[in-house]
Design a protein around this motif. Structure first.
Motif, PDB file in Angstrom:
ATOM      1  N   PHE A  88       0.374  -0.964  -0.303  1.00 41.23           N
ATOM      2  CA  PHE A  88       0.388   0.106  -0.284  1.00 41.23           C
ATOM      3  C   PHE A  88       0.799   1.099   0.429  1.00 41.23           C
ATOM      4  N   PRO A  89       0.561   1.870  -1.018  1.00 43.28           N
ATOM      5  CA  PRO A  89       1.556   3.111  -1.263  1.00 43.28           C
ATOM      6  C   PRO A  89       1.529   4.328  -0.336  1.00 43.28           C
ATOM      7  N   LEU A  90       1.785   4.804   1.200  1.00 46.25           N
ATOM      8  CA  LEU A  90       1.551   5.457   1.841  1.00 46.25           C
ATOM      9  C   LEU A  90       1.925   6.826   1.984  1.00 46.25           C
ATOM     10  N   PRO A  91       1.675   7.639   2.137  1.00 51.66           N
ATOM     11  CA  PRO A  91       2.017   9.137   1.668  1.00 51.66           C
ATOM     12  C   PRO A  91       3.521   9.368   1.840  1.00 51.66           C
ATOM     13  N   ASP A  92       3.988  11.013   1.253  1.00 50.31           N
ATOM     14  CA  ASP A  92       5.546  11.128   1.090  1.00 50.31           C
ATOM     15  C   ASP A  92       5.198  11.615   2.646  1.00 50.31           C
ATOM     16  N   LEU A  93       6.207  11.536   3.658  1.00 46.63           N
ATOM     17  CA  LEU A  93       5.773  12.366   5.037  1.00 46.63           C
ATOM     18  C   LEU A  93       5.829  13.789   4.799  1.00 46.63           C
ATOM     19  N   SER A  94       7.515  13.872   4.046  1.00 45.87           N
ATOM     20  CA  SER A  94       8.590  14.998   3.973  1.00 45.87           C
ATOM     21  C   SER A  94       7.762  16.128   2.728  1.00 45.87           C
ATOM     22  N   VAL A  95       7.029  15.318   1.389  1.00 41.86           N
ATOM     23  CA  VAL A  95       5.644  16.414   1.029  1.00 41.86           C
ATOM     24  C   VAL A  95       4.935  17.597   1.985  1.00 41.86           C
ATOM     25  N   ILE A  96       4.274  16.269   3.170  1.00 44.94           N
ATOM     26  CA  ILE A  96       3.809  16.173   4.210  1.00 44.94           C
ATOM     27  C   ILE A  96       3.941  17.443   5.314  1.00 44.94           C
ATOM     28  N   THR A  97       5.659  17.241   4.741  1.00 41.02           N
ATOM     29  CA  THR A  97       5.723  17.826   6.543  1.00 41.02           C
ATOM     30  C   THR A  97       5.975  19.684   5.851  1.00 41.02           C
ATOM     31  N   ALA A  98       6.764  19.459   4.343  1.00 50.11           N
ATOM     32  CA  ALA A  98       6.747  20.866   3.864  1.00 50.11           C
ATOM     33  C   ALA A  98       5.510  21.652   3.694  1.00 50.11           C
ATOM     34  N   LEU A  99       4.378  21.054   3.575  1.00 52.78           N
ATOM     35  CA  LEU A  99       2.137  21.602   3.539  1.00 52.78           C
ATOM     36  C   LEU A  99       2.226  22.072   4.645  1.00 52.78           C
ATOM     37  N   THR A 100       2.654  20.988   5.436  1.00 55.47           N
ATOM     38  CA  THR A 100       2.210  22.207   6.940  1.00 55.47           C
ATOM     39  C   THR A 100       3.348  22.602   7.947  1.00 55.47           C
ATOM     40  N   GLY A 101       4.370  23.340   7.387  1.00 55.42           N
ATOM     41  CA  GLY A 101       5.560  23.696   8.536  1.00 55.42           C
ATOM     42  C   GLY A 101       5.115  25.054   8.642  1.00 55.42           C
ATOM     43  N   SER A 102       6.057  25.532   9.624  1.00 54.01           N
ATOM     44  CA  SER A 102       5.454  26.978   9.566  1.00 54.01           C
ATOM     45  C   SER A 102       5.655  28.516   8.760  1.00 54.01           C
ATOM     46  N   GLU A 103       6.390  27.609   7.797  1.00 56.70           N
ATOM     47  CA  GLU A 103       6.545  28.165   6.789  1.00 56.70           C
ATOM     48  C   GLU A 103       5.829  28.342   5.117  1.00 56.70           C
ATOM     49  N   ALA A 104       4.699  27.766   5.493  1.00 58.44           N
ATOM     50  CA  ALA A 104       3.701  27.110   4.097  1.00 58.44           C
ATOM     51  C   ALA A 104       2.910  28.186   5.088  1.00 58.44           C
ATOM     52  N   PRO A 105       1.906  27.893   3.402  1.00 61.62           N
ATOM     53  CA  PRO A 105       0.852  28.911   3.527  1.00 61.62           C
ATOM     54  C   PRO A 105      -0.621  28.207   4.740  1.00 61.62           C
ATOM     55  N   GLU A 106      -0.756  28.858   5.623  1.00 63.27           N
ATOM     56  CA  GLU A 106      -2.161  28.323   6.139  1.00 63.27           C
ATOM     57  C   GLU A 106      -2.598  27.742   5.902  1.00 63.27           C
ATOM     58  N   ARG A 107      -2.932  26.672   5.669  1.00 68.12           N
ATOM     59  CA  ARG A 107      -4.408  25.848   5.376  1.00 68.12           C
ATOM     60  C   ARG A 107      -5.129  25.087   6.348  1.00 68.12           C
ATOM     61  N   TYR A 108      -6.542  24.830   6.043  1.00 70.19           N
ATOM     62  CA  TYR A 108      -7.560  24.466   6.743  1.00 70.19           C
ATOM     63  C   TYR A 108      -7.195  22.888   7.851  1.00 70.19           C
ATOM     64  N   TYR A 109      -7.027  22.660   8.964  1.00 68.59           N
ATOM     65  CA  TYR A 109      -7.674  21.700   9.426  1.00 68.59           C
ATOM     66  C   TYR A 109      -8.676  21.710  10.776  1.00 68.59           C
ATOM     67  N   PRO A 110      -8.940  20.382  10.730  1.00 63.20           N
ATOM     68  CA  PRO A 110      -9.563  20.838  12.326  1.00 63.20           C
ATOM     69  C   PRO A 110      -9.094  20.660  13.097  1.00 63.20           C
ATOM     70  N   LYS A 111      -9.321  21.746  14.872  1.00 64.81           N
ATOM     71  CA  LYS A 111      -8.160  21.297  15.671  1.00 64.81           C
ATOM     72  C   LYS A 111      -8.984  20.911  16.906  1.00 64.81           C
ATOM     73  N   ARG A 112      -8.437  20.054  16.957  1.00 60.27           N
ATOM     74  CA  ARG A 112      -8.919  18.866  18.196  1.00 60.27           C
ATOM     75  C   ARG A 112      -8.744  19.599  20.161  1.00 60.27           C
TER      76      ARG A 112
END
Length: 326
Positions: free
Chosen positions: A124-148
């Motif tokens: 099963f092809p898991l997501p590339d964590l490095s891509v996700i880290t780049a998307l969600t990093g402090s310098e990345a544009p703000e993205r929506y996510y529900p807060k727990r």
């Protein structure tokens, strides 16, 4: 292989059902009257039906809605417990992005390989964590996510002192991949029936379905061992944990008030309840509406006999709608 108990299933529902509560005491109206959110626990004394107000019913519906929309979280919880994914669980955005991508991928893959069993053994092809880290990093544009909600205390939703001896025994056994057939819409939310190994891919790889909050993490598996077959089985069990909105509300009302909802009528009542909620324009109107007793439409024994099959079919249809909307 061990069974998964009713008690365990309801505890996981409680764990995820408080996800979006904004205060330390979740569902305060229900907690105040002593409502028990684990329908597998023994309750010797029913609550007075007058305590089932519109406010309490809205909280039950909110709880059920959150649980049935938690398929991706149930799935990711089991995946992370068993495999070394490298995801930072304290980073809500990374956690959400990874869980969403995995969930979307297996749902898409399911449609492609559900009648091609040979492909279930493929990696099963898991997501590339490095891509996700780049998307969600402090310098990345703000993205929506529900807060727990990380401060909510789920223990107030269940009274452990009322747990029956049977539930305690079942809980102690609820680990490992299961060899039970799970059928939603039965008493307490799930029926267990041995019928061979339901999840053979999980069993063969040593994947654990029961994730206990206080359990010491085991040695995690190499993500490269993850197959599409394991993911499809985890997805299937995630849907068992989700249940359906009407089924969850109905079981909690029956468990706490001793009244069995007419599920077909309740679906119409629920829509009207929401309409009335948003029609309240003043604080006085809202307060009056919330204190108003909810009128339970129950099923008598004769109706229950004739409608049982129809109600179960409707719940299965509701399950399909919920899964497709996630």
């Amino acid at each position: 292989m061990d069974n998964i108990s009713d008690y365990y299933i309801w505890q996981r529902r409680i764990h995820h059902g408080i996800r979006y509560q904004k205060v330390a005491v979740p569902f305060p109206e229900s907690v105040e009257i002593g409502l028990e959110f684990n329908a597998a626990l023994e309750r010797k004394e029913m609550l007075d039906q007058s305590l089932l107000t519109n406010a309490v019913m809205l909280e039950l519906c909110d709880f059920a809605k959150t649980v049935t929309k938690s398929e991706k979280y149930f799935l990711f919880e089991m995946l992370d417990f068993n495999f070394d994914l490298g995801v930072d669980m304290d980073d809500d955005m990374q956690y959400y992005e990874y869980a969403t991508r995995v969930h979307n991928k297996i749902k898409q893959l399911k449609e492609q390989i559900k009648v091609k069993p040979r492909r279930w053994k493929e990696a099963f092809p898991l997501p590339d964590l490095s891509v996700i880290t780049a998307l969600t990093g402090s310098e990345a544009p703000e993205r929506y996510y529900p807060k727990r909600n990380k401060i909510a205390d789920s223990s107030v939703l269940t009274n452990g002192s009322k747990k029956s001896q049977t539930s305690e025994q079942e809980t102690s056994e609820s680990s490992g991949a299961t060899s039970s057939v799970f059928t939603v819409n039965i008493k307490n939310g799930v029926r267990l029936k041995r019928a061979g190994d339901v999840y053979p891919f999980c069993r063969n790889l040593g994947v654990t379905l029961a994730v206990q909050p206080d359990e010491t993490p085991k040695q995690k598996l190499d993500p490269n061992l993850l197959t599409s077959g394991v993911m499809l089985e985890l997805l299937d069990f995630s849907r068992v944990l989700c249940g359906t909105h009407t089924q969850i509300v109905s079981e909690l009302v029956k468990h706490n008030f001793g009244q069995e909802l007419n599920r077909l009528v309740f679906r119409m009542q629920y829509n009207k309840l929401i309409e009335r909620k948003y029609a309240c324009l003043t604080a006085e109107d809202r307060d009056s509406f919330r204190k108003e007793p909810f009128k339970v439409q129950i099923i008598n024994k004769q109706e229950q006999k004739h409608r049982k099959r129809k109600s179960m079919d409707s719940d299965y249809q509701e399950t399909g709608k919920t899964n497709n909307s996630q």
